[in-house]
Design an enzyme around this catalytic site. Structure first.
Site, PDB file in Angstrom:
ATOM      1  N   ASP A  10       0.997  -1.394   0.013  1.00 22.83           N
ATOM      2  CA  ASP A  10       0.168   0.129  -0.163  1.00 22.83           C
ATOM      3  C   ASP A  10       1.108   1.197   0.093  1.00 22.83           C
ATOM      4  O   ASP A  10       1.364   1.630   1.111  1.00 22.83           O
ATOM      5  CB  ASP A  10      -0.887  -0.024   1.364  1.00 22.83           C
ATOM      6  CG  ASP A  10      -1.824   1.335   1.289  1.00 22.83           C
ATOM      7  OD1 ASP A  10      -1.829   1.900   0.197  1.00 22.83           O
ATOM      8  OD2 ASP A  10      -2.357   1.476   2.154  1.00 22.83           O
ATOM      9  N   TRP A  20       6.177  -3.928   7.686  1.00 24.13           N
ATOM     10  CA  TRP A  20       5.260  -5.132   7.388  1.00 24.13           C
ATOM     11  C   TRP A  20       5.545  -6.146   6.478  1.00 24.13           C
ATOM     12  O   TRP A  20       6.449  -5.968   5.654  1.00 24.13           O
ATOM     13  CB  TRP A  20       3.622  -4.467   7.283  1.00 24.13           C
ATOM     14  CG  TRP A  20       3.382  -3.982   5.888  1.00 24.13           C
ATOM     15  CD1 TRP A  20       2.791  -4.706   5.044  1.00 24.13           C
ATOM     16  CD2 TRP A  20       3.775  -2.807   5.142  1.00 24.13           C
ATOM     17  NE1 TRP A  20       2.655  -4.056   3.708  1.00 24.13           N
ATOM     18  CE2 TRP A  20       3.214  -2.779   3.837  1.00 24.13           C
ATOM     19  CE3 TRP A  20       4.415  -1.715   5.741  1.00 24.13           C
ATOM     20  CZ2 TRP A  20       3.306  -1.818   3.077  1.00 24.13           C
ATOM     21  CZ3 TRP A  20       4.534  -0.517   4.802  1.00 24.13           C
ATOM     22  CH2 TRP A  20       3.762  -0.746   3.571  1.00 24.13           C
ATOM     23  N   ASP A  49       8.989   1.155   3.782  1.00 22.97           N
ATOM     24  CA  ASP A  49       8.640   2.698   3.410  1.00 22.97           C
ATOM     25  C   ASP A  49      10.129   3.061   3.526  1.00 22.97           C
ATOM     26  O   ASP A  49      10.926   2.910   4.195  1.00 22.97           O
ATOM     27  CB  ASP A  49       7.990   3.624   4.307  1.00 22.97           C
ATOM     28  CG  ASP A  49       6.191   2.914   4.097  1.00 22.97           C
ATOM     29  OD1 ASP A  49       6.026   2.333   3.226  1.00 22.97           O
ATOM     30  OD2 ASP A  49       5.600   3.362   4.961  1.00 22.97           O
ATOM     31  N   ASN A 106      -1.129  -2.367   6.938  1.00 24.96           N
ATOM     32  CA  ASN A 106      -0.207  -1.818   5.962  1.00 24.96           C
ATOM     33  C   ASN A 106      -0.669  -0.386   5.872  1.00 24.96           C
ATOM     34  O   ASN A 106       0.357   0.396   4.844  1.00 24.96           O
ATOM     35  CB  ASN A 106      -0.051  -2.571   4.555  1.00 24.96           C
ATOM     36  CG  ASN A 106      -1.432  -2.419   3.660  1.00 24.96           C
ATOM     37  OD1 ASN A 106      -2.202  -1.914   4.130  1.00 24.96           O
ATOM     38  ND2 ASN A 106      -1.378  -3.087   2.677  1.00 24.96           N
ATOM     39  N   ASP A 107      -1.635   0.275   6.164  1.00 25.63           N
ATOM     40  CA  ASP A 107      -2.132   1.618   6.228  1.00 25.63           C
ATOM     41  C   ASP A 107      -1.728   2.531   7.108  1.00 25.63           C
ATOM     42  O   ASP A 107      -2.447   3.236   7.731  1.00 25.63           O
ATOM     43  CB  ASP A 107      -3.685   1.723   5.694  1.00 25.63           C
ATOM     44  CG  ASP A 107      -3.995   2.885   5.108  1.00 25.63           C
ATOM     45  OD1 ASP A 107      -2.996   3.522   4.441  1.00 25.63           O
ATOM     46  OD2 ASP A 107      -5.045   3.298   5.276  1.00 25.63           O
ATOM     47  N   ILE A 108      -0.134   2.506   7.423  1.00 28.02           N
ATOM     48  CA  ILE A 108       0.205   3.230   8.644  1.00 28.02           C
ATOM     49  C   ILE A 108       1.667   3.915   7.960  1.00 28.02           C
ATOM     50  O   ILE A 108       2.177   3.298   7.185  1.00 28.02           O
ATOM     51  CB  ILE A 108       0.628   2.304   9.674  1.00 28.02           C
ATOM     52  CG1 ILE A 108      -0.642   1.703  10.489  1.00 28.02           C
ATOM     53  CG2 ILE A 108       1.610   3.014  10.630  1.00 28.02           C
ATOM     54  CD1 ILE A 108      -0.139   0.724  11.630  1.00 28.02           C
ATOM     55  N   TRP A 130       5.147   4.032   8.118  1.00 35.05           N
ATOM     56  CA  TRP A 130       5.906   3.411   8.894  1.00 35.05           C
ATOM     57  C   TRP A 130       7.211   4.043   9.075  1.00 35.05           C
ATOM     58  O   TRP A 130       8.409   3.462   9.409  1.00 35.05           O
ATOM     59  CB  TRP A 130       6.265   2.015   8.006  1.00 35.05           C
ATOM     60  CG  TRP A 130       4.984   1.284   8.170  1.00 35.05           C
ATOM     61  CD1 TRP A 130       4.119   1.072   7.434  1.00 35.05           C
ATOM     62  CD2 TRP A 130       4.621   0.212   9.078  1.00 35.05           C
ATOM     63  NE1 TRP A 130       3.187   0.300   7.737  1.00 35.05           N
ATOM     64  CE2 TRP A 130       3.497  -0.455   8.728  1.00 35.05           C
ATOM     65  CE3 TRP A 130       5.382  -0.339  10.363  1.00 35.05           C
ATOM     66  CZ2 TRP A 130       3.085  -1.615   9.626  1.00 35.05           C
ATOM     67  CZ3 TRP A 130       4.703  -1.164  11.026  1.00 35.05           C
ATOM     68  CH2 TRP A 130       3.550  -1.500  10.583  1.00 35.05           C
ATOM     69  N   TYR A 137       7.283  10.419   4.289  1.00 37.73           N
ATOM     70  CA  TYR A 137       7.278   9.196   3.310  1.00 37.73           C
ATOM     71  C   TYR A 137       7.368   9.418   1.902  1.00 37.73           C
ATOM     72  O   TYR A 137       6.835  10.602   1.408  1.00 37.73           O
ATOM     73  CB  TYR A 137       5.571   8.622   3.333  1.00 37.73           C
ATOM     74  CG  TYR A 137       5.386   7.613   2.420  1.00 37.73           C
ATOM     75  CD1 TYR A 137       5.800   6.249   2.638  1.00 37.73           C
ATOM     76  CD2 TYR A 137       4.598   7.861   1.235  1.00 37.73           C
ATOM     77  CE1 TYR A 137       5.615   5.360   1.811  1.00 37.73           C
ATOM     78  CE2 TYR A 137       4.522   6.988   0.146  1.00 37.73           C
ATOM     79  CZ  TYR A 137       5.115   5.592   0.568  1.00 37.73           C
ATOM     80  OH  TYR A 137       4.665   4.460  -0.462  1.00 37.73           O
ATOM     81  N   THR A 153       7.659   2.778  -1.146  1.00 34.28           N
ATOM     82  CA  THR A 153       7.964   1.518  -0.495  1.00 34.28           C
ATOM     83  C   THR A 153       8.845   0.534  -1.473  1.00 34.28           C
ATOM     84  O   THR A 153       8.358   0.694  -2.459  1.00 34.28           O
ATOM     85  CB  THR A 153       6.514   1.024  -0.264  1.00 34.28           C
ATOM     86  OG1 THR A 153       5.713   1.906   0.445  1.00 34.28           O
ATOM     87  CG2 THR A 153       6.488  -0.098   0.639  1.00 34.28           C
TER      88      THR A 153
END
Length: 177
Positions: free
Chosen positions: A78, A103, A122, A151-153, A155, A164, A167
């Protein structure tokens, strides 16, 4: 006015008769059992699988593109692909650093039909590129309250620079069968 009163009385009598009828046929226990089943069924709805592909078919051909969200290694990714943001599939672009936390997803390689553990890190420290390929392929994603499975954090939270960028997807090994 008399007609309306008569109509309401008839509806009242009819509804009372139907309620008494159902009370004779259905006991309290039967009603509670059915109501409980509805409540439990409603509570289990979030656990049912649903299609997150948004109409995109998974490409299981030999001509897969590592810069496409359909690439097998991106099954739980994601975010934006580093391979389209100045880096590669496994390395961050210059000026960005890999997140200290990540993750892990389990993805099936269509060429050898084996499941692989893929670490998604990330890349932090640069602004997101506007023309980067963004993917939302959350196969096997778990609810957000289990942080290591979601996965929607962002990281990048453990890094000094929390911005960010993209990824990467690094193979960790073969998943246990």
């Amino acid at each position: 006015m008399k007609f309306l009163t008569s109509l309401l009385a008839s509806l009242d009598t009819l509804s009372e008769r139907k309620m008494r009828d159902s009370a004779r046929r259905l006991g309290r226990r039967s009603f509670l059992a059915k109501a409980g089943a509805v409540l439990v069924g409603t509570g289990l709805m979030p656990l049912l699988p649903f299609d997150r592909s948004m109409g995109k078919a998974f490409a299981a051909t030999g001509a897969e593109d590592a810069n496409s969200c359909d690439y097998w290694r991106y099954c739980a990714l994601d975010g934006s692909l580093c391979s389209t943001s100045g880096g590669s599939m496994t390395s961050c672009p210059p000026g960005a650093e890999a997140s200290k936390v990540a993750w892990v997803g389990t993805c099936r390689n269509p060429h050898d039909n084996k499941d692989y553990l893929v670490s998604y890190n990330d890349c932090c420290g640069k602004a997101t590129v506007a023309n980067a390929t963004s993917c939302f392929t959350s196969q096997g994603e778990r609810p957000g309250y289990r942080m290591g499975l979601h996965n929607d954090i962002n990281w990048c939270m453990a890094n000094t620079n929390k911005g960010y960028h993209c990824t990467v997807a690094t193979l960790v090994g073969i998943a246990n069968e």
